[in-house]
Design an enzyme around this catalytic site. Structure first.
Site, PDB file in Angstrom:
ATOM      1  CG  ASP A 113       7.605   5.197  -4.498  1.00 14.24           C
ATOM      2  OD1 ASP A 113       8.030   6.356  -4.559  1.00 14.24           O
ATOM      3  OD2 ASP A 113       6.418   4.929  -4.245  1.00 14.24           O
ATOM      4  CE1 TYR A 115       3.311   5.595   2.808  1.00 16.34           C
ATOM      5  CE2 TYR A 115       4.176   4.575   4.801  1.00 16.34           C
ATOM      6  CZ  TYR A 115       3.102   5.025   4.046  1.00 16.34           C
ATOM      7  OH  TYR A 115       1.812   4.880   4.539  1.00 16.34           O
ATOM      8  CD  GLU A 189       5.973   8.946  -5.279  1.00 15.43           C
ATOM      9  OE1 GLU A 189       7.199   8.685  -5.281  1.00 15.43           O
ATOM     10  OE2 GLU A 189       5.096   8.081  -5.134  1.00 15.43           O
ATOM     11  CG  ASP A 221       4.809   5.142  -8.032  1.00 11.35           C
ATOM     12  OD1 ASP A 221       4.940   4.589  -9.132  1.00 11.35           O
ATOM     13  OD2 ASP A 221       5.020   4.562  -6.952  1.00 11.35           O
ATOM     14  NE  ARG A 225      -3.664   5.182  -3.366  1.00 13.92           N
ATOM     15  CZ  ARG A 225      -2.434   5.492  -3.004  1.00 13.92           C
ATOM     16  NH1 ARG A 225      -1.626   4.539  -2.520  1.00 13.92           N
ATOM     17  NH2 ARG A 225      -1.980   6.723  -3.122  1.00 13.92           N
ATOM     18  CD  GLN A 228      -0.755   0.304  -2.468  1.00 11.22           C
ATOM     19  OE1 GLN A 228      -1.209   1.130  -3.255  1.00 11.22           O
ATOM     20  NE2 GLN A 228       0.099   0.626  -1.521  1.00 11.22           N
ATOM     21  CE1 TYR A 232      -0.287  -3.136   3.612  1.00 11.96           C
ATOM     22  CE2 TYR A 232      -2.433  -3.625   2.660  1.00 11.96           C
ATOM     23  CZ  TYR A 232      -1.664  -3.180   3.714  1.00 11.96           C
ATOM     24  OH  TYR A 232      -2.270  -2.790   4.879  1.00 11.96           O
ATOM     25  CE  LYS A 241       3.336   2.598  -4.980  1.00 12.46           C
ATOM     26  NZ  LYS A 241       2.515   3.825  -5.069  1.00 12.46           N
ATOM     27  CB  THR A 245       6.390   5.099 -12.430  1.00 14.60           C
ATOM     28  OG1 THR A 245       5.974   4.088 -11.512  1.00 14.60           O
ATOM     29  CG2 THR A 245       6.999   6.263 -11.663  1.00 14.60           C
TER      30      THR A 245
END
Length: 408
Positions: A113, A115, A189, A221, A225, A228, A232, A241, A245
């Protein structure tokens, strides 16, 4: 049901389906208006030399066959469906779309994935780091990405179970909290499906994009939050994540989108040669003019423009392999959240509600993040080759189910 005209002779996306009368048999199908062509049946009936390839229970052999075969099969399909002389043979093999069950059309080898939206990345930076520059120093020099989990890529319509996980402690020194995610989000996405593999140690240049990428599809996806945010640093997304998906069951061939090719936004930093796609490089326009709509509970909440993406799919492929990493048939890589400059063009609830500060007004009440029972649908179309014509992308949908209690 989307407008059937979005799936005419200039589109013909591929999928895999079964029928109620034979649920254990999976077949390659090609969507045509509001019907699905049994591709193997048509190939047998019309004596195609690709009949064995199209008789596979998934797209993997076709993906691996390479671009010359992709183009030959597509030419046959257009002839079968567009010529009156084949109508008698083809008509019995066109099944109503509503009568078939779609399946994940290929085996996902690896999932990456990216960004790639400057608007999304800058918004996220402003939400989480308001006192610092919104973009990290590397962002305009390379397409940032992470490796996801191929095993949890699921076909559209698969329920999405709310994930459990650790969340940030309430106060310094306290233990992290554990439980269902409270900030479950979407990410609108576009996914790109690799067909032709590449050898280990051999980078794939931008100019070889069409030789390796079979087609594209819409992708969601899903992101937790709060999970994450706690996990992260320092290695990036992980459990926040990897739980699901969702991808569309219909893969649109790259060649169906020639009329939608467009130049990406102007770059304000010089690019290294392997990423340079500017004038004089010989690299074809790498953007796609896809008009995306995101619906929550049937209401349109966002219309992100894919043409605004800073990094192109060809650049992502070049960067993905520049260190010698090989491509495998069935590799899936995603664009990252698609967002535009406008408030109604943000491809995640994180941006749409500005981190939960500004709830969305919806018929069921204000909403910041997803609640159990919420249904999300992402659709899109692109300009077609004829004036006023459109190419539709297969929808990707998902419904949030309650978290599963942990047992000890």
């Amino acid at each position: 049901m989307p407008d059937p005209s979005l799936f005419g002779i200039d589109n013909l996306p591929y999928g895999v389906f079964s029928t109620a009368g034979d649920p254990g048999t999976r077949r390659i199908g090609v969507r045509y208006h509001d019907r699905v062509l049994d591709a193997a049946g048509a190939a047998r009936a019309l004596g195609s030399r690709h009949a064995q390839l199209l008789a596979a229970p998934g797209l993997d052999p076709l993906l691996a066959a390479g671009r010359p075969v992709w183009r030959a099969v597509r030419a046959e399909l257009r002839a079968w469906l567009g010529s009156p002389e084949h109508r008698e043979a083809v008509e019995p093999l066109l099944l109503p779309l509503a009568s078939v069950t779609p399946h994940l059309p290929f085996e996902v080898a690896d999932y990456v994935d990216f960004y790639a939206s400057e608007h999304h990345a800058a918004a996220v930076g402003r939400i989480f780091r308001p006192e610092t520059p919104p973009l990290p120093p590397n962002w305009k020099h390379l397409p940032i990405g992470y490796h996801g989990r191929a095993g949890t890529v699921v076909v559209s319509g698969t329920p999405v179970v709310r994930p459990n996980g650790q969340r940030r402690p309430s106060a310094p020194g306290e233990a992290p909290r554990f439980g269902p995610s409270l900030r479950l989000d979407i990410e609108a996405e576009v996914g790109f499906v690799v067909g032709t593999p590449s050898p280990l140690g051999t980078p794939v240049p931008q100019g070889a994009f069409r030789d390796h990428v079979f087609g594209l599809c819409l992708l969601n996806d899903w992101s937790a939050r709060d999970i994450q945010a706690w996990e992260y640093v320092p290695l990036g997304p992980f459990l926040g994540k990897s739980f699901a998906t969702s991808v569309s069951p219909w893969i649109t061939p790259i060649d169906a989108l020639d009329a939608a090719r467009t130049a990406p936004p102007p770059r304000d930093e010089p690019l290294l040669p392997y990423l340079d796609d500017g004038p004089g490089t010989g690299v074809e326009p790498g953007g796609f003019d896809l008009r995306i709509e995101v619906r929550l509970g049937g209401r349109v909440i966002s219309e992100p423009p894919f043409s605004a993406m800073y990094w192109t799919a060809a650049q992502q492929l070049a960067h993905l392999t520049v260190n010698g990493a090989r491509l495998r048939t069935g590799d899936l890589y995603a664009s990252g959240t698609v967002s535009g400059p406008g408030a109604h063009e943000r491809g995640s609830l994180l941006e749409l509600t500005w981190g939960g500060r500004d709830p969305l007004p919806l018929p069921g009440g204000p909403r910041t993040f997803l609640e159990d029972g919420d249904e999300v649908e992402i659709t899109a179309w692109a300009p077609g080759p004829a004036p006023g014509s459109r190419i539709g992308l297969g929808a990707v949908t998902g419904r949030i189910e309650p978290a599963v209690p942990l047992t000890h």
